[in-house]
Write an enzyme that holds these catalytic residues in place. Sequence first.
Site, mmCIF file in Angstrom:
data_model
loop_
_atom_site.group_PDB
_atom_site.id
_atom_site.type_symbol
_atom_site.label_atom_id
_atom_site.label_comp_id
_atom_site.label_asym_id
_atom_site.label_seq_id
_atom_site.Cartn_x
_atom_site.Cartn_y
_atom_site.Cartn_z
ATOM 1 N N ARG A 252 -10.707 -11.248 1.344
ATOM 2 C CA ARG A 252 -11.561 -12.297 0.769
ATOM 3 C C ARG A 252 -10.893 -13.665 0.833
ATOM 4 O O ARG A 252 -11.573 -14.690 0.888
ATOM 5 C CB ARG A 252 -11.944 -11.922 -0.658
ATOM 6 C CG ARG A 252 -10.801 -11.844 -1.641
ATOM 7 C CD ARG A 252 -11.107 -10.991 -2.854
ATOM 8 N NE ARG A 252 -11.107 -9.564 -2.512
ATOM 9 C CZ ARG A 252 -11.409 -8.603 -3.373
ATOM 10 N NH1 ARG A 252 -11.741 -8.903 -4.610
ATOM 11 N NH2 ARG A 252 -11.387 -7.342 -2.998
ATOM 12 N N LYS B 47 0.830 -1.201 0.000
ATOM 13 C CA LYS B 47 0.000 0.000 0.000
ATOM 14 C C LYS B 47 0.869 1.257 0.000
ATOM 15 O O LYS B 47 2.022 1.217 0.439
ATOM 16 C CB LYS B 47 -0.890 0.018 1.253
ATOM 17 C CG LYS B 47 -1.971 -1.028 1.301
ATOM 18 C CD LYS B 47 -2.763 -0.911 2.605
ATOM 19 C CE LYS B 47 -3.847 -1.962 2.702
ATOM 20 N NZ LYS B 47 -4.953 -1.729 1.755
#
EC number: 3.4.11.1
Length: 495
Positions: free
Chosen positions: A353, A279
């Site tokens: 996920r 990130k």
Amino acid sequence: MKYSAKNTALSQIDSNIILAVFEDGELSPTAMQFDQLSQGYLTRLIQVGEVSGKQGQVLILRDIPNCQAQRIFIVGCGKKDKITERQYKQIIQKTIQTILETQASEVVSFLNEIELKNRDIHWNIRFAIETIEASFYQFDAFKTKKGDENSVLNEFIFDVQPELQQDALLAITYAQAIALGVKHAKDIANCPPNICNPTYLAEQAQSLAKHSNLINVQVLGEKEMAELNMFSYLAVSQGSANEAKMSVIEYRNHPDKNAKPIVLVGKGLTFDAGGISLKPADSMDEMKYDMCGAASVFGVMYALATLQLPLNVIGVLAGCENLPDGNSYRPGDILTTMSGLTVEVLNTDAEGRLVLCDALTYVERFNPELVIDVATLTGACVVALGQHNSGLIATDEKLAEKLLNAAEETTDKAWRLPLSEEYQEQLKSNFADLANIGGRWGGAITAGAFLANFTKNYPWAHLDIAGTAWLQGTNKGATGRPVSLLTQFLINQSK
């Protein structure tokens, strides 16, 4: 703080009184009584412009004729027939702020006389308490100089007519339990990632068993998860020195011991740097909040045990970290999930996920009535809905409707997103059963569509709280959402 519901003659109250007044000289029923009792004192203040009734004005009166009260707080509420729920919250916040400045120890409130569209006294009282408790919250566990905890306000009394007191007391019970759940969720979420790692999260889960004898907790470490073939979950954790741990909190209080449980699954990434798909540095500190799903499930389980609702509920805190390291999983890796489906990793920052898919497969063993997962899953949800509504995706219409009703009841808002077969097309991979991302468009929906592949054996809903789990800027901190929504859902299920 102690909350109660009583009915006392205005002339006999000797502590502090809160009264509502509105614009254009309109008075609430009890404000009218006060005006008569004080021989028109309030009317004269309105006539000379001292009291406007505008929202935000709070006037403190003392030494009033024929009145024993120490202070009268005259609270401006705006236009009587146009007060919104947001304005009601602001009115409560301003009133509490003013009261705390006076060092009053006990107050009797008549603000529940404020009329809101489609709301009753139960809602007015409950929402007031949740707002008050939120205004008291501060997280200073790691500050050498603690915040001011010397408030002398220790009792807040709602003046309620006798025929409504039972409903008012129930509202107080619900509100206090939910407020406690929200507080615990905030405390865990606000904790720094060097303290709140997956082991810490598991320890918090285990503490719930001490809070209630209706709760049992099991913690699965990486060895146990490997034996269950939870290789997608474990791949995310490969780059961290902290062991992944999944906590299973079982609450059983249904009259029928064999009743199917409701299952809540919370994403618990105690820090998410993105892994190899790193990130940007800006605001990366906020990625400690990537476990707010797990924190909220913890808060709901705490509130549930406090209320002792007649349900069977299982809460799962799926804890791990996603960090870059020589052992980290990579873009291009193909993972085998617990279900047997294979997933091609195209972006290691779409890790939530990959954790949730194995957790959602794991909970099949409980033969659940329904499953709800809660996750700070996608920035795309924030782009779509902003920071006011959580995103809702569901495979079951009745479940979706019940969750939206609970959101409406609590103002813990949610907005349903579509889930149709077309979105599965974006998840196709040339080399595996699924890709872990679906391209640029509809990212919140394709993330939900990915999870739907692992929820075919039970009714399922997904709450994406990426935009609602924490605040930024000067008010930075966890919100505790959606503890209120989910607890209300469970209350409704218990009826």
